[in-house]
Enzyme design. Sequence first.
Site, PDB file in Angstrom:
ATOM      1  N   HIS B  65      -2.602   6.586   5.864  1.00 29.12           N
ATOM      2  CA  HIS B  65      -3.338   6.984   4.642  1.00 29.12           C
ATOM      3  C   HIS B  65      -4.456   7.741   4.728  1.00 29.12           C
ATOM      4  O   HIS B  65      -5.695   7.316   5.571  1.00 29.12           O
ATOM      5  CB  HIS B  65      -3.543   5.538   3.791  1.00 29.12           C
ATOM      6  CG  HIS B  65      -4.098   6.026   2.468  1.00 29.12           C
ATOM      7  ND1 HIS B  65      -5.404   5.243   2.042  1.00 29.12           N
ATOM      8  CD2 HIS B  65      -4.095   6.765   1.647  1.00 29.12           C
ATOM      9  CE1 HIS B  65      -5.864   5.804   0.858  1.00 29.12           C
ATOM     10  NE2 HIS B  65      -4.939   6.814   0.415  1.00 29.12           N
ATOM     11  N   HIS B 107      -9.365  14.738  -0.774  1.00 33.17           N
ATOM     12  CA  HIS B 107      -8.782  13.843  -1.722  1.00 33.17           C
ATOM     13  C   HIS B 107      -9.175  13.996  -3.184  1.00 33.17           C
ATOM     14  O   HIS B 107      -8.408  13.810  -4.140  1.00 33.17           O
ATOM     15  CB  HIS B 107      -9.058  12.449  -1.225  1.00 33.17           C
ATOM     16  CG  HIS B 107      -8.388  11.391  -1.930  1.00 33.17           C
ATOM     17  ND1 HIS B 107      -9.044  10.800  -3.277  1.00 33.17           N
ATOM     18  CD2 HIS B 107      -7.512  10.684  -2.024  1.00 33.17           C
ATOM     19  CE1 HIS B 107      -8.437  10.214  -3.645  1.00 33.17           C
ATOM     20  NE2 HIS B 107      -7.144   9.875  -2.775  1.00 33.17           N
TER      21      HIS B 107
END
Lengths: 320, 318
Positions: B65, B107
């Site tokens: 991740h 992100h």
Amino acid sequence: MDTHQYKIMGLVIWFLVVSLHGVVGQEAHGPETSRAEQILQHLKNPSEDYIVVISHRGDWRYAPENSLMAIQRCIDLGVDVIELDFRLTKDGHLVAMHDYTVDRTTNGKGKVSELTLEEIKSFRLKNAAGVRYSGQQVPTLEEVMLLVKGKIMVNLDKTESKWVREAYEVLQRTGTVGHAIFKGNDDVKTMRDKYGSLMDSIIYMPKLWPENPDVKNFHQDYEDDLDPFYYETIFDTEDAEPLYIAKTIMKKKGDGFLAIALWDELCAGRTDEKALLEGPDSAWGWLLEQGANAIMTDRPEELIGYLSGKGLRNFDSLKE
Amino acid sequence: MKKYIFITTMSLLGLAGCRENKVQEQGNDPVEPQVVQSDANPVSIDELIANLEDSHNDQVIVVAHRGDWRNAPENSLQAIQNCIDMGVDMVEIDVRQTKDGQLVLMHDVTVDRTTTGTGKVSELTWEYLQSLQLRDGIGHSTPHKIPTLEEALEVCKGKILVNLDKSYDIFDKCYEVMEKTGTQNQVVIKGGIPYSQVKEEFGSYLDKVFFMPIVRLNDPKAKQHIDEYLEQAIPVAFEFTVPQDTISLIGDFDDIREKGASVWVNSLWPQHNGGNDDEKAALDPSVYEWFLENNIDMIQTDRPQILIDFLRSKNLHR
């Protein structure tokens, strides 16, 4: 004696031998000094053969900063000292928290000083990079000291000019006064005025800042009064005064030199990140060349690996 | 102990090596960086793709991740490189578009948390983003820079599979970069939408890249969505969100794999996996057993090293 009696005799002898062995075994090990006490001895006898590793906020890459899990990780890695931040809650408890507020590092909101311990305990710590919740709670100073007792030392940040008394009370209660290194920016007179003889009961490591034009006298005043055995030495450039003091006066006196490898402005750019990107000799190696006896790092595992490879982590080097 | 020192030294050397390559790369010269592999027997990208396409074998695919965000800034080239060196199979990265059309890794909607700048990516220029430094996990600036999607895919090329998150709405542009870098066959795109919608919106790409539907198992229509995909076009994998580990659809995972789709479940947070999450696994790696017991063969994790060590101990990861 019949067989039955022999069996009983045998059992009795076996029991005696086992219990005797237990006692002898204990005596053979003796009341050994704990690892934490040995670390303190290393700090009091700074050398260039054993470099002390201080991990910033615990191992925050592995577990949330200032969490028990991050501390346990440091113990497992063989770190000597963990640097942690403590703040006082509304209801008078010291808790491990870097920022004024709990916003960045937990799923809660608010200033530590305006929250109760119960409220703070209901929050959960986030991992680094703000990655969700870890399940870890914010620990109190007491919980931290009970975890580290005998295993590792703690460098207390943020307590310096406000909460030395509160912290000392916890250390006394948990029997860990010798495990904690206080630090601070104030001059020795300020600390004496505020805390009096308490300053003689704690381990205190002053910080030498390059921004302070009077840093030489700041250092000398500490020498004349508290005579600390370690200084946190901060230098934004290679020519900064604190580095000069470390290489001359401190070295002559045999006082410990802690270098902070976290950020450029603290160590003339010889950071952990430089060590990883350009090779450890260019950063950590350079700090050692300047005479650093301890390094504060955000990369404890890599730093320990580097120092071990150079034969600078021989923990038993003191025992002669 | 000696072994430990050796490994640490090797990884330091590896990291130092990477930087040298990146420095060479900075001269606007599209020279592919020479990667120093810490793994003596790196798995080829063809093997990684073959494993991705094979839902029947027992090898588990590890997805990291945001890259290795513990040891380098999230979504940085170094975070990707660390994953390659660690033996991670797939790296999850996030893509966004600047005001002037540059695709970059980021992100959040804004650059505030992860860089030294402020503002929304969509309202900032690429020139400004280039002036910023990425921050580390506790918020301090590092020498690392925001990468473009192109730079990121160049690092991934031939080395590691990619899950490109947040790309669905800007996919035409993303695909151009994939074609340019020759990485189309390594990339997985995902979305929580039914087959009919994907077919309509994304149809032209369905046979060019891997598309993975996301299905929340507590959605009343979950079964219907799964069956529709299995009947129309069996995807390379399904990503399932498993809020409670008592949901009966978990029992269908072996069937789904039998039909040819892999089963992806996140170990990130407890609500993804009925409470069998990475943080519990960090204290006790046997928590990952739950994934094996339930026929899950792709796991997205925040603890790639612990997961890989666990899987290797069971011979479920090369």
